[in-house]
Design an enzyme around this catalytic site. Structure first.
Site, PDB file in Angstrom:
ATOM      1  N   GLN A 100       0.823  -1.211   0.000  1.00  0.00           N
ATOM      2  CA  GLN A 100       0.000   0.000   0.000  1.00  0.00           C
ATOM      3  C   GLN A 100       0.862   1.269   0.000  1.00  0.00           C
ATOM      4  O   GLN A 100       0.460   2.310   0.513  1.00  0.00           O
ATOM      5  CB  GLN A 100      -0.937  -0.007   1.214  1.00  0.00           C
ATOM      6  CG  GLN A 100      -2.016  -1.063   1.160  1.00  0.00           C
ATOM      7  CD  GLN A 100      -3.001  -0.822   0.019  1.00  0.00           C
ATOM      8  OE1 GLN A 100      -3.171   0.293  -0.452  1.00  0.00           O
ATOM      9  NE2 GLN A 100      -3.647  -1.896  -0.434  1.00  0.00           N
ATOM     10  N   SER A 101       2.010   1.192  -0.633  1.00  0.00           N
ATOM     11  CA  SER A 101       2.952   2.304  -0.629  1.00  0.00           C
ATOM     12  C   SER A 101       2.423   3.543  -1.351  1.00  0.00           C
ATOM     13  O   SER A 101       2.085   3.492  -2.532  1.00  0.00           O
ATOM     14  CB  SER A 101       4.269   1.868  -1.281  1.00  0.00           C
ATOM     15  OG  SER A 101       5.115   2.967  -1.505  1.00  0.00           O
ATOM     16  N   ASN A 102       2.383   4.675  -0.635  1.00  0.00           N
ATOM     17  CA  ASN A 102       2.043   5.954  -1.254  1.00  0.00           C
ATOM     18  C   ASN A 102       3.127   6.362  -2.250  1.00  0.00           C
ATOM     19  O   ASN A 102       2.838   6.909  -3.316  1.00  0.00           O
ATOM     20  CB  ASN A 102       1.918   7.042  -0.184  1.00  0.00           C
ATOM     21  CG  ASN A 102       0.770   6.787   0.777  1.00  0.00           C
ATOM     22  OD1 ASN A 102      -0.375   6.702   0.372  1.00  0.00           O
ATOM     23  ND2 ASN A 102       1.089   6.681   2.058  1.00  0.00           N
TER      24      ASN A 102
END
Length: 379
Positions: free
Chosen positions: A101-103
């Site tokens: 879920q890396s921004n």
């Protein structure tokens, strides 16, 4: 098929622009400061009042969650300089890594799509399959057409992800003739750090004079490093506090020290230009507790500002516990840097299910199918 006879022209709007050197930057560092950036963010971002404490002091908030839409958050500031470096070096592919879920990975993927550059993402997860239902940043990264590779959840950057990225870069060169640029996790390096030199310059110009403390979440360390180094170079007007949401304060001191050294700042010690406040990462990176979720729900309900469960939620809760604790070290008003991450809300199953159950339990959501009846409203 109708609607396919077109090509993107977004690339033409993304050009390298001159970036003025901040007045406070020492002459010795001016040759290191990038003269150009790729203008991506909607900056400067606003600073406005947010929370009032019982002792009369106030917390202001810098809205770096409003740096854009698909590119929202703190990552885009670093990528303005990193992607400019990508173009200047003539690279036609980028490789980076982060959590599922890396921004950061989502932002890189979106910018690469706009630039017409091939994008490859190494995403850490506890699942060895692609069967999980895409959501949040994972879904958005996939929509850009980026190449996604699932790797082990606990793989470290220096010992595993960097060697994998280097191997992938060689494969791209050998098999596709690509020149790949490797972006470190979070874009936190001696190039990306200038993104928060730029943000700090905005703070100097726009922040109320009563603010003495700056708080920010620490996930990869680049944001707090940029703020701390810029604050030091400009005369230490503020006290900079980083709140780790993963790893430890000691880890981030080491990381910041590396960037200090890379910039050639002799005699500057990370521990002397910022303070890490451990104890607020809760159950771990990307895992929220019910207390953290309750805090986020309350903040959103009372201020209308969304916090995410991975970064800003943990950091804001930590800041408020510190300030509410009555410690005399936090003199004056404070500024919280909202680093964005809103898409992470939709990628955290525990947060979504907990919020839905909370709505039902407390009567926030009720059924009103029969228009002849009056609806139920909570007290």
């Amino acid at each position: 098929m109708p609607g396919t006879g077109w090509q993107s022209s977004v690339r033409r709007s993304l050009v390298l622009t001159e970036f003025p050197v901040p007045e406070w930057l020492p002459v010795s560092l001016r040759d290191r400061f990038p003269s150009t950036r790729l203008k991506l963010s909607c900056s400067p971002t606003a600073i406005h009042p947010w929370l009032k404490l019982g002792n009369g002091t106030e917390v202001f908030i810098k809205r770096d969650d409003q740096t854009g839409s698909s590119l929202s958050g703190n990552k885009v500031r670093k990528l303005e300089f990193i992607m400019a470096d990508v173009l200047k070096r003539g690279c036609d592919a980028v490789i980076t890594c982060g959590s599922l879920q890396s921004n950061h990975c989502r932002a890189v993927a979106a910018i690469a799509a706009q630039l017409g550059i091939e994008c490859h993402l190494l995403l850490r997860t506890d699942s060895a399959t692609c069967d999980s239902k895409p959501s949040g940043n994972y879904l958005l990264s996939g929509l850009t057409g980026a190449h996604l590779y699932l790797v082990g959840l606990r793989e470290q950057y220096a010992t595993s992800l960097l060697p994998r990225s280097q191997k992938l870069a060689e494969i791209l060169r050998r098999d596709r003739g690509r020149k790949a640029y490797i972006i470190p996790v979070g874009g936190s390096d001696a190039v990306g750090v200038f993104g928060y030199f730029s943000a700090f310059d905005e703070i100097l110009k726009d922040c109320p004079a009563s603010v003495k403390n700056i708080f920010v979440a620490c996930g990869s360390g680049g944001t707090v490093a940029g703020l701390a180094i810029a604050n030091h170079l400009s005369g230490n007007k503020f006290r900079i506090y980083g709140i780790p949401v993963c790893d430890s304060g000691a880890y981030f001191y080491d990381h910041i020290q590396k960037m200090v050294n890379d910039l050639g700042l002799a005699g500057v010690k990370a521990e002397e230009i910022c303070q890490m406040i451990d104890g607020y990462k809760g159950a771990g990176y990307g895992i929220s507790t019910e207390q953290e979720r309750d805090f986020i729900r309350r903040i959103t309900a009372e201020t209308g500002i969304f916090l995410d469960p991975v970064y800003s939620g943990k950091a804001a809760r930590g800041m408020m516990e510190e300030l509410d604790g009555g410690s005399k070290i936090y003199k004056g008003d404070s500024l919280f840097i909202h680093t964005g991450g809103i898409f992470g809300i939709f990628g955290e199953p525990g947060f979504v299910s907990s919020t839905l159950n909370n709505d039902i339990r407390h009567g926030t959501t009720s059924s009103w199918m029969d228009a002849t009846q009056e609806p139920f409203m909570r007290p």
